[in-house]
Motif scaffolding. Structure first.
Motif, mmCIF file in Angstrom:
data_model
loop_
_atom_site.group_PDB
_atom_site.id
_atom_site.type_symbol
_atom_site.label_atom_id
_atom_site.label_comp_id
_atom_site.label_asym_id
_atom_site.label_seq_id
_atom_site.Cartn_x
_atom_site.Cartn_y
_atom_site.Cartn_z
ATOM 1 N N LYS A 8 0.762 -1.249 -0.128
ATOM 2 C CA LYS A 8 0.122 -0.144 0.054
ATOM 3 C C LYS A 8 1.017 1.274 0.179
ATOM 4 O O LYS A 8 0.615 2.245 -0.891
ATOM 5 N N TYR A 9 1.959 1.091 0.657
ATOM 6 C CA TYR A 9 2.864 2.129 0.914
ATOM 7 C C TYR A 9 3.581 2.565 -0.507
ATOM 8 O O TYR A 9 3.577 3.777 -1.008
ATOM 9 N N LEU A 10 3.943 1.346 -1.168
ATOM 10 C CA LEU A 10 4.375 1.433 -2.520
ATOM 11 C C LEU A 10 3.441 2.107 -3.705
ATOM 12 O O LEU A 10 3.658 2.969 -4.206
ATOM 13 N N ARG A 11 2.121 1.533 -3.434
ATOM 14 C CA ARG A 11 1.238 2.405 -4.577
ATOM 15 C C ARG A 11 1.100 3.633 -4.301
ATOM 16 O O ARG A 11 0.854 4.566 -5.045
ATOM 17 N N ASP A 12 0.974 4.336 -2.815
ATOM 18 C CA ASP A 12 0.792 5.600 -2.635
ATOM 19 C C ASP A 12 2.087 6.321 -2.989
ATOM 20 O O ASP A 12 1.501 7.479 -3.652
ATOM 21 N N LEU A 13 3.272 5.763 -2.708
ATOM 22 C CA LEU A 13 4.418 6.537 -3.206
ATOM 23 C C LEU A 13 4.577 6.548 -4.567
ATOM 24 O O LEU A 13 5.046 7.770 -5.365
ATOM 25 N N LEU B 134 1.683 -3.299 -12.866
ATOM 26 C CA LEU B 134 0.382 -3.306 -12.832
ATOM 27 C C LEU B 134 -0.621 -3.546 -11.656
ATOM 28 O O LEU B 134 -1.864 -3.010 -11.809
ATOM 29 N N TYR B 135 -0.096 -4.692 -11.076
ATOM 30 C CA TYR B 135 -1.100 -4.996 -10.070
ATOM 31 C C TYR B 135 -0.943 -4.191 -8.639
ATOM 32 O O TYR B 135 -1.977 -3.626 -8.235
ATOM 33 N N ILE B 136 0.302 -4.253 -8.136
ATOM 34 C CA ILE B 136 0.597 -3.573 -6.787
ATOM 35 C C ILE B 136 0.395 -1.884 -7.083
ATOM 36 O O ILE B 136 -0.222 -1.555 -6.151
ATOM 37 N N ILE B 137 0.936 -1.477 -7.885
ATOM 38 C CA ILE B 137 1.001 -0.048 -7.842
ATOM 39 C C ILE B 137 -0.009 0.554 -8.755
ATOM 40 O O ILE B 137 -0.663 1.518 -8.288
ATOM 41 N N ASP B 138 -0.452 -0.048 -9.871
ATOM 42 C CA ASP B 138 -1.500 0.687 -10.729
ATOM 43 C C ASP B 138 -2.635 0.263 -10.459
ATOM 44 O O ASP B 138 -3.748 0.477 -11.115
ATOM 45 N N GLY B 139 -2.933 -1.034 -9.808
ATOM 46 C CA GLY B 139 -4.182 -1.424 -9.303
ATOM 47 C C GLY B 139 -5.201 -2.034 -10.436
ATOM 48 O O GLY B 139 -6.362 -2.233 -10.192
ATOM 49 N N PHE B 140 -4.408 -2.877 -11.347
ATOM 50 C CA PHE B 140 -5.038 -3.556 -12.274
ATOM 51 C C PHE B 140 -5.336 -4.915 -11.773
ATOM 52 O O PHE B 140 -4.821 -5.423 -10.971
ATOM 53 N N LYS B 141 -6.593 -5.595 -12.187
ATOM 54 C CA LYS B 141 -6.868 -7.006 -11.996
ATOM 55 C C LYS B 141 -6.150 -7.926 -12.684
ATOM 56 O O LYS B 141 -5.734 -7.562 -13.817
ATOM 57 N N HIS B 142 -6.140 -9.263 -12.146
ATOM 58 C CA HIS B 142 -5.356 -10.094 -12.932
ATOM 59 C C HIS B 142 -5.997 -10.175 -14.340
ATOM 60 O O HIS B 142 -5.265 -10.614 -15.361
ATOM 61 N N THR B 143 -7.569 -10.482 -14.505
ATOM 62 C CA THR B 143 -7.992 -10.494 -15.940
ATOM 63 C C THR B 143 -7.580 -9.485 -16.637
ATOM 64 O O THR B 143 -7.157 -9.680 -17.911
#
Lengths: 492, 184
Positions: A8-13, B134-143
């Motif tokens: 979550k920290y990485l996403r925010d950063l 894509l998943y962790i930072i940009d929030g896309f789903k696996h699909t």
């Protein structure tokens, strides 16, 4: 989506963060690749002004035909040899950089006193080269400053080249110069004046061509140009290649608009048909006998709408001209009666009883060739449809079929009636419009750069209507096969 | 400056509006480009290509201001992925042995700065880096990721698991180095 605290920290950063970059540099690289503002106004003005120019030129050509077309005759060579070369009249070559002067005292024609004694004369002069060293000099329409007519063609001489100033001793001089002169606007340059006799000089007024740029200026310009090109090449980075690739990938517009100014020459073929089985058959044969040549030209501005799938619609405006040359022989009979033999009756003493003078009648037949020109002018709006086909995977061939709708028509010149009398054409052929013409055009285009191409095509045009009106007993239609050259500009 | 006015002007190809978009969003997009690229030069190219696409297709953006950034982000990511796809790379082969379990230190990552994390991302194999981003930072789903990278959904999950583990180990390693350096 299960994320740990660390994630979550990485996403925010990183997700909403920013990394500073020189936007000036980014803009410099991005700006050339951005779509530019549509230049609709430019297109309208460009095409509008071209259209207007063509209309003005067409009307000038249509109305510029002089009334005295019959006077455009070419007299037989034996009457006036100089007139044979007058087609080049008025051309002054750059070789004549220096003022052209000569001393009129050297002229051997009749009544030189008028030429020499009247100041500020004006008129026309023709200098025709006879051979390598001799010139014929003719003055026409000479008049003094107060309008007194001094003569026409009076001062005619064959002068040796040695009588001209040295500046004129150039074999590259034009064979024939015909121009106006006006001594009141005399600009005699003393440096060129060999014998310093200003009073009797005739100075030919002429247009002085633009002075050519000096060599050093040219070299300087070339160097600057080369440097600029070098700099431009250096600026091209790897991103340029990428830009080019991207550009290729860009979606093509469904419709492209082209404008094509063009000019064409054609060889007209005329069909001449009598309207009835009366005397008009004879009229046809007279026309055929006297007709010597036909030629035609055309110029115009085309507007083309090309679909990406190859379909093309064209319209525009064009001016067509067909010139017809008729030639006949004019016969002039001169009869003269002169005193001839003397019959004398003498008596025995030797005195004359009677005296009779016999008269001799002489008949001289003179003939001269006369050429008449008939000029047919048309202003048309073309409407066509066509397509582009690819031959051999390389060459694009454009095929267009359409019609020219006639806006204005004018015919002028002279023809012959049944009695072989010359009659004015427009009095019997006064027709304002001649209806549509059908045409077929096949051509190709050679790209010059991204937006410009050279177009070349062959075409054939068939007039559906006659150029003569009902009063004239012959129907005449023209078919004009020709060659067309133009430059095609992509407008959008 | 009113956002709507800028967008309308950019739709009309007004240069001042195009410039405004470049000035306002270059930094935001540059960070995204960096995450998906191997070098600064690559990131700059991605940024420029993305900006050209964004500005030339601005008329396709119909939503409000809050959706502008996500719209641009999507274009930027697609540009980056497209660029990677063009490069001939061999698919990573994953070693049979599992990565050794690493002890998680919850606060370890929070000691890192943006550039440190970006540097660590470079240690991930290409596909792992893409899926992680894509998943962790940009929030896309696996699909969505499966569609974007042209891989199976389960493959995407597998790659993400490996990327997570690799990243954790890299972070710990990074912290150890820092501690060692501070003790010297």
């Amino acid at each position: 989506m299960n994320l740990s605290d660390n994630e979550k920290y990485l996403r925010d950063l990183l997700g909403e963060g920013e990394e500073l970059i020189d936007t000036e540099m980014v803009w410099d690289n991005v700006e050339p690749r951005l779509k530019k503002k549509r230049k609709r106004r430019f297109i309208i003005w460009w095409f509008g002004s071209g259209f207007l120019g063509l209309v003005v030129l067409s009307f000038y050509l249509m109305n510029g035909i002089p009334d005295e077309i019959a006077q455009e005759t070419v007299p037989h060579a034996k009457y006036n040899p100089i007139a044979q070369t007058n087609n080049d009249a008025g051309i002054i070559t750059p070789e004549l950089e220096k003022e052209l002067e000569f001393n009129s005292n050297n002229l051997n024609g009749s009544d030189n006193s008028k030429l020499n004694n009247v100041a500020n004369k004006k008129g026309e002069i023709n200098i025709a080269k006879n051979n390598r060293s001799n010139y014929d000099i003719n003055f026409y329409n000479l008049e003094s400053s107060n309008g007194e007519f001094l003569g026409m063609n009076n001062f005619n001489t064959n002068n040796s080249i040695n009588k001209f100033p040295l500046s004129y001793h150039d074999n590259s001089i034009a064979d024939n110069i015909n121009t106006k002169f006006d001594e009141s606007e005399n600009k005699i340059d003393d440096s060129n004046n060999i014998d310093n006799e200003k009073d009797n000089k005739v100075n030919i007024i002429r247009a002085i061509p633009d002075k050519e740029k000096s060599k050093s200026e040219k070299e300087k310009e070339e160097k600057e140009k080369a440097e600029k090109e070098k700099k431009a090449k250096k600026k091209k980075t790897s991103s340029d290649k990428k830009k080019r690739k991207k550009k290729k990938k860009r979606k093509k517009r469904a419709w492209k608009i082209y404008t094509t100014p063009y000019a064409a020459v054609a060889y007209p073929i005329r069909s001449l048909k009598p309207k009835a089985n009366d005397g008009s058959t004879a009229l046809k044969s007279i026309r055929n006998d006297y007709e010597k040549s036909l030629d035609a030209y055309e110029f115009g501005l085309n507007l083309g709408f090309a679909h990406k799938r190859g379909m093309v619609f064209t319209t525009g405006l064009n001016y067509n001209r067909i010139d017809e040359r008729l030639r006949y022989e004019e016969v002039e009979i001169e009869e003269t009666i002169e005193p001839g033999t003397i019959s004398v009756v003498v008596d025995g003493g030797g005195s004359i009883v009677s005296e009779e003078i016999g008269m001799i009648q002489t008949t001289t037949i003179k003939t001269r060739d006369i050429s008449l020109y008939n000029k047919y002018s048309f202003v048309n709006i073309p409407v066509g449809v066509g397509g582009t086909i690819l031959i051999g995977g390389k060459t694009n061939i454009n095929i267009n079929l359409g019609m020219d709708f006639n806006l204005f028509f004018k015919a002028d010149g002279y023809v012959f009636n049944e009695n072989k009398d010359v009659i004015r054409l427009k009095t019997i052929m006064k027709k304002k419009a001649i209806g549509p013409s059908l045409w077929l055009n096949v051509g190709t285009a050679f790209p010059l750069n991204k937006n410009t191409a050279l177009t070349a095509s062959v075409y054939v045009k068939q007039q559906l209507g006659s150029v003569s009106n009902e009063e004239y007993e012959l129907r005449q239609k023209f078919m004009t096969p020709g060659v067309n050259l133009g430059v095609r500009f992509l407008m959008r | 400056m009113n956002f709507k006015k800028i967008i309308t002007a950019a739709e009309n190809r007004e240069p001042w509006a195009q410039r405004k978009i470049v000035d306002s969003y270059s930094s935001y997009l540059f960070l995204i480009a960096k995450r998906y690229s191997d070098s600064i030069e690559d990131a700059q190219d991605i940024l420029q290509d993305a900006l050209v696409l964004i500005i030339n297709n601005i008329q396709q953006f119909k939503s409000g201001e809050n959706m502008f950034k996500p719209w641009m982000k999507r274009i930027c990511i697609n540009t980056a992925l497209g660029k990677k796809r063009k490069k001939s790379y061999t698919h990573e082969t994953y070693p049979g042995e599992m990565m050794s379990d690493v002890v998680q230190e919850p606060k370890a990552v929070q000691k890192l700065k943006v550039n440190d994390i970006l540097a660590l991302l470079q240690y991930l194999p290409e596909l792992q880096k893409q899926v992680f981003n894509l998943y962790i930072i940009d929030g896309f789903k696996h699909t969505e990721i499966a569609g974007m990278l042209d891989i199976g959904e389960s493959t995407s999950r597998t790659i993400l698991t490996r990327a997570r583990k690799k990243m954790q180990s890299l972070i710990l390693e990074q912290n150890k180095i820092r501690i060692d350096e501070s003790l010297r």
